[in-house]
Each structure stands twice: as structure tokens, then as C-alpha cells.
Design an enzyme around this catalytic site. Structure first.
Site, PDB file in Angstrom:
ATOM      1  N   HIS A 189     -29.488  51.852  59.636  1.00  0.00           N
ATOM      2  CA  HIS A 189     -29.001  50.510  59.362  1.00  0.00           C
ATOM      3  C   HIS A 189     -28.402  49.856  60.607  1.00  0.00           C
ATOM      4  CE1 HIS A 189     -25.925  47.748  57.468  1.00  0.00           C
ATOM      5  NE2 HIS A 189     -26.922  47.527  56.628  1.00  0.00           N
TER       6      HIS A 189
ATOM      7  N   SER B 280     -26.067  42.281  54.711  1.00  0.00           N
ATOM      8  CA  SER B 280     -26.017  43.056  55.955  1.00  0.00           C
ATOM      9  C   SER B 280     -26.884  42.423  57.027  1.00  0.00           C
ATOM     10  CB  SER B 280     -26.528  44.474  55.719  1.00  0.00           C
ATOM     11  OG  SER B 280     -25.530  45.331  55.276  1.00  0.00           O
TER      12      SER B 280
ATOM     13  N   ASP C 103     -21.046  50.196  62.402  1.00  0.00           N
ATOM     14  CA  ASP C 103     -22.114  50.517  61.461  1.00  0.00           C
ATOM     15  C   ASP C 103     -22.436  52.004  61.553  1.00  0.00           C
ATOM     16  OD1 ASP C 103     -24.711  50.159  59.925  1.00  0.00           O
ATOM     17  OD2 ASP C 103     -24.155  48.061  60.203  1.00  0.00           O
TER      18      ASP C 103
END
Length: 612
Positions: free
Chosen positions: A250, A436, A192
Site C-alpha cells: 500500500h 487512501s 504507511d
């Protein structure tokens, strides 16, 4: 710990043109607002990097100069490099054996397509694909959040905010599972944006690695891959490269879903809160490259990547909350990397995508062998953004956004509140939505299972277990938008682990076979085990067990009255390929157990037993 503000943001996938490479599912965020992202293609997507795979034996495969010359020749034949306006530079070789080249200028879709067709026409080229960054298209909508958390005896925001872990309709039954497993001893790689410092996560984070090779994307000074996976922020203030947007952090949020520290009296909880997260940074400003992500998949699973030290903590599970347009084909960089990870015994979990379309045209979600995850709401119904289709294996909470209100519209975890670099902000907690967020719930449950299992499950066994124990959707899912078999259920998954066979009355769980009746179509991954049983009557003679046909390589183990293992068996056949044979001149009356073990991935193998 002070009561930090909690905010919401959505995490929706922006679609890109057909030749586009991966993009993150992260969306931007600003204080006290929810951010909705519109899925719009970029009609002017440009290509300046290609992944070219030459067939074994081709000179270009081992000679960089010849490879660059071949691509340059293709440029010239395509009419693209008129007057020397475009040249080729060699970048590096990937972990799967392909080569990355960079063009001196970006090509539009038509020119890039012409170049790739010209290259593919060369019989020595096995595969060619673009190596692109991808982009988001965010359209913010302001909405204030509630910031009055209800304290609980353990993690202060757990009861009120983390419905996705404990809600009886929309949650994953995590609290019921924690009596049996908390993920101890398992490593989950999160590929990520990397991670930032957070007191509610730090204790469960390994060092990791930064795989980004473009300094613009990484915000580092060099193109070198480096130890650590620090998230420098993925904000963009240069509209010529990709849309202007704030940082998402994120990877920190996704890592929290997997393994945020729990029962420590602060913050929130993670699904497998005694597992370790191995952060691997593959996404930065304006997304990430296919070639970097594929190499990271190989490395995270314990495979070799040139120029990067061996991974001392190979992951049992990889989480990929990222993707982009384009079907995953057998020869693609993604598929080959995932094949290596699976061969290394690593379960690969992938977000299905957030464009509310069929997942079949999204990578790496459509790659073979992965567990593709759709997103559900607190109601247990489909989140309106979630991709769907026959390729979705099962679903998990992703959040429904404003339609379900705050906090039940969002998935909540740890994060940083900066709009730019993490040093400009502070640690806090935030709600986000998207596939996600759904994927790391499944990755976390896989970690719970591996921690509790006496023998680690193979990727195929893990997928089967999670699907067989998934909770049926509590509301109807339209047949036109299938989201897999149900919602991942942590408690049921742990209950589905086959306990070890113990005691005099215990018999192995084997598939019965019959004398002179071939069992066809047997298949499995490397290290997969298939167990069969044959009852032999008194007076039988000339007993033979044999395998033949198909592809791959199997070993055959045979024992009387007990399940054979790699260390404990009566007879064994280990010929190369699938033509195994064991002969017993004077068999006993009773049950023989036959185990086939995948030395390599195998398919369409036949097993037969014969006696007189």
C-alpha cells in the site's frame, strides 16, 4: 522495459469497535482480480496495550515503577486481575509525553472499558486510550483486467490509465499545473507500510525510518525502531491475530501518487514528481499501533522522538492514508502529535475513511487542523465507499471500482505483485480504490504549491488555498453526504498563490481597520501572519497600536507605507503574551501597516488603533 501485467484491487476501510485504534485503508490483492472489502466490525476486539497520560507534577509521569503500580492497582480494583491473572509491563514513553503499557493478557471490550474508567477516575490521569492493532475484512471478487496499454511519448501508461491526473471531469488538472511546478525541493512524508524497490520510484525516495515496535507486526526480529522503511509485506497467515490476507504494498502505491518519477519513458506519473518522499513505516501485519503512528507524525515533521535520531529531512507535508473508529479528542495521542506537526509548519493530509459513514467518528481524519479528504469517481461524483460529513474539507480521485470499469474505476501507480514478501514478486503497476488513494493527490498538490511559493505556506494557509481553489463537483453531491468544497485542482491551486508585491504601484494585501474600532477574535497558528492597514489623516496626534486579550503569544510589527517583515520594520513590540503596544507621538499622514505574527498559536486576540 517489458510490458508488465496491470492489475486492480480496492482499498476499503474495515470498521472496528469503538475503542479500536488505527487500521490501514489497504486491501489485499491476488493476480487478475479486483478485491472488494466489506466494512464489518470486529465484536471480539481485544486490548493488551494502553496509552496513559499523567498530568504534569504527577509522580507516575517520571517514575515507571509507580506508573506500572498504578495501572496494576487499577486492574485489581476493576476485578480484572483476579488471582494474579493479568500483570502490567512498561513499554515506553511517547513523543507527546504519554506512556505505553502492555498487559500480560488481552482484555475483552467490557474489561478494557472498566480498566480505562478506573484509571480515568484518578485525578492525576489526564487521558487514557487503547493502543490497538486494527483489522481488515476482505471479500474478494474475481474480475480480469485489460492489459493493452497505449504507449505515449513520455510515461507509457499515463494517457490510458491515469485519468485521475488529467481527465477533464474527474481528474485534478495535474498536467496544466506542471508548467508552473513539479514539487522540486519539497519533502512529503508518507506514513504507511513502507516502500519496496521500484525503478519508477526509487530516485525520489529518501531513506526514511521504521517506527513499528511490535516484531509480529513488523516482521523484524526486534522491537527496535530502525533506519529505512522497507516494506516486508503485510500478508497474514495466522488467523488468530487478524484475518488471513495477502500483502498490499500500500505504501509504495501511495508514494507513487505523490512522486512517481515522470517523463522518463516508462510506467506512470506522480503528482509532484520532483518532490522527495520520506517513507515512514507504521503499518505492517495486522495494521499498526496508535502510539507508533503518533510518534512518527512528530518525527516526520522535525520533532524529537526518544531513541530515534533527528530527522534530517523534515517534511513540509505528511500523508496519512490510514485510520480507525473513534472521534479525535483534544487530549488524544493523535491530536497532540498533529498539534506538534502543525506547530512545526507541516501540513497534515488524512484520508477520510471508506465505510460510507460520517467521518466525525474516525481518527485521525476528525483531528483538528488536518486536511481531511473524501474520494470521488471519474464522473466527479462521490465514490460509494467514501466517508462524508462536515469534517471533510475537500475531495480527490479515489476511484469508483467496477462501476466505472477498467481502467477508469481505479487509481493507478507503481507496486509489487507478490502475495507475500516483495522478494517473491516483481515490480509492476496496479489500480486501487479508496480514500487512501485520494489523500496523496492532495498531498502532492500541496507539495506543488510549497515548491512554487516564494514563502512556504503555513498549514492553515495551505488548507485555505486548497479549499478556495477546489473545482466545484461536476455532478450533484447529496446534502446528506457532503464531501467538502469540491475536487482538488492543481492548476487552480498554483494560480491562487499570491505573487510577491513589486513595483511602485503595488500595495500590500491588508485588512483595513478604523480608528478606535477594535478588531476582535483574531486567531492563528504559530508563525501565522495577519496584516492590517490604518489610514491616518493629516494633523493626527498620539497614535497608538495595541493588542490584548485571548490566549497564546503574538508579536506586533508596524511600518509606514510598506508591509513590515521580521527583518524590515519601523517599530516592534515583543512582550510575552498578547499585550503588545506601540506609541507614535507625531504620526505621519498616510497608511500604516500593522502585522501580527504568532510566536505561538493564538486565539481571541483583539487589535485596536487609536489617535486623536
Amino acid at each position: 522495459m517489458s510490458k508488465k501485467s496491470l492489475r486492480t484491487t480496492t482499498c476499503l476501510l474495515a470498521a472496528v469497535v469503538a475503542i479500536a485504534a488505527p487500521l490501514t485503508f489497504a486491501a489485499g490483492k491476488t493476480p487478475l482480480r479486483a478485491v472488494a472489502a466489506a466494512a464489518t466490525p470486529d465484536p471480539d476486539a481485544r486490548v493488551d496495550r494502553l496509552i496513559v497520560r499523567y498530568r504534569p507534577g504527577a509522580i507516575e509521569r517520571s517514575n515507571q515503577q509507580r506508573l506500572v503500580g498504578a495501572v496494576q492497582s487499577a486492574l485489581n480494583r476493576s476485578g480484572i486481575a483476579a488471582a494474579g491473572s493479568a500483570s502490567v509491563q512498561y513499554v515506553r514513553k511517547t513523543a507527546t509525553g504519554a506512556d505505553v503499557v502492555k498487559l500480560s493478557r488481552k482484555l475483552d471490550r467490557a474489561s478494557a472499558g472498566a480498566l480505562m474508567r478506573t484509571l480515568a477516575a484518578d485525578p492525576s490521569v489526564a487521558h487514557v486510550e487503547p493502543d490497538l492493532r486494527a483489522f481488515h475484512a476482505d471479500q474478494p471478487v474475481r474480475a480480469k483486467t485489460a492489459v493493452s496499454p497505449m504507449l505515449t511519448p513520455d510515461d507509457e501508461y499515463f494517457a490510458q490509465y491515469q485519468w485521475h491526473l488529467h481527465h477533464p471531469t474527474g481528474g485534478i488538472n495535474a498536467t496544466s499545473a506542471w508548467d508552473a511546478s513539479t514539487g522540486e525541493g519539497v519533502v512529503v512524508a508518507v506514513l504507511d507500510t513502507g516502500v519496496v524497490d521500484h525503478e519508477d520510484l526509487n530516485g525520489n525516495v529518501l531513506e526514511g525510518y521504521d517506527f513499528i515496535t511490535d516484531p509480529f507486526v513488523s516482521r523484524r526480529e526486534t522491537a527496535d525502531r530502525v533506519p529505512g522503511a522497507h516494506d516486508y509485506g503485510d500478508w497474514n497467515d495466522d488467523g488468530s491475530q487478524c484475518p488471513i490476507r495477502p500483502s498490499s504494498f500500500h505504501g509504495t502505491h501511495v508514494s507513487g501518487t505523490v512522486a512517481e518519477m515522470t517523463n522518463n519513458g516508462i510506467g506512470m506519473a506522480g503528482v509532484a514528481h520532483q518532490a522527495k518522499v520520506l517513507p515512514v513505516r507504521v503499518l505492517g501485519r495486522c495494521g499498526g499501533y496508535t502510539s507508533d503512528i503518533a510518534d512518527a507524525i512528530v518525527w516526520a515533521s522535525g520533532g524529537e522522538v526518544e531513541g530515534v535520531p533527528a530527522n534530517e529531512n523534515p517534511a513540509e507535508v505528511i500523508n496519512l492514508s490510514l485510520g480507525g473508529n473513534g472521534a479525535c479528542t483534544a487530549g488524544s495521542e493523535y491530536q497532540l502529535a498533529i498539534d506538534q506537526a502543525i506547530a512545526n509548519g507541516t501540513t497534515v493530509v488524512v484520508a477520510a475513511g471508506n465505510s460510507n459513514v460520517n467521518m466525525s467518528n474516525f481518527s485521525p481524519a476528525s483531528c483538528a487542523g488536518v486536511i481531511a479528504v473524501g474520494a470521488t469517481r471519474v464522473t466527479g461524483g462521490k465514490a460509494d465507499y467514501s466517508n462524508f460529513g462536515a469534517g471533510v474539507d475537500l475531495s480527490a480521485p479515489g476511484g469508483g471500482g467496477a462501476v466505472d470499469g477498467n481502467p477508469n474505476g481505479y487509481v493507478w501507480q507503481n507496486i509489487n505483485d507478490s502475495e507475500t514478501a516483495p522478494e517473491e514478486g516483481t515490480q509492476t503497476y496496479m489500480g486501487m480504490t479508496g480514500t487512501s488513494m485520494a489523500a496523496p493527490h492532495v498531498a502532492g498538490v500541496a507539495a506543488l504549491v510549497q515548491s512554487a511559493a516564494e514563502t512556504p505556506l503555513t498549514p492553515a494557509e495551505m488548507e485555505t488555498l486548497l479549499k478556495n481553489t477546489a473545482r466545484p463537483f461536476p455532478v450533484s453531491i447529496p446534502g446528506s453526504t457532503p464531501l467538502g468544497v469540491g475536487i482538488v485542482d492543481a492548476e487552480a491551486a498554483l494560480g491562487g498563490i499570491v505573487p510577491p508585491c513589486e513595483g511602485d504601484d503595488c500595495t500590500p494585501d491588508a485588512t483595513p481597520i478604523v480608528n478606535r474600532s477594535p478588531v476582535t477574535g483574531l486567531m492563528g497558528d504559530k508563525d501565522a501572519e495577519l496584516l492590517f492597514s490604518l489610514d491616518v489623516p493629516a494633523g493626527a496626534s498620539g497614535l497608538s497600536f495595541m493588542t490584548y486579550g485571548g490566549s497564546g503569544d503574538v508579536t506586533m510589527l508596524v511600518s509606514f507605507a510598506a508591509e513590515p517583515t521580521a527583518d524590515d520594520y519601523d517599530l516592534r513590540s515583543t512582550r510575552p503574551g498578547n499585550n503588545e503596544r506601540i506609541n507614535i507621538a507625531a504620526p505621519k499622514a498616510g497608511t500604516y501597516y500593522i502585522k501580527l505574527v504568532g510566536v505561538a498559536k493564538f486565539a481571541k486576540v483583539t487589535l485596536e488603533a487609536r489617535h486623536n
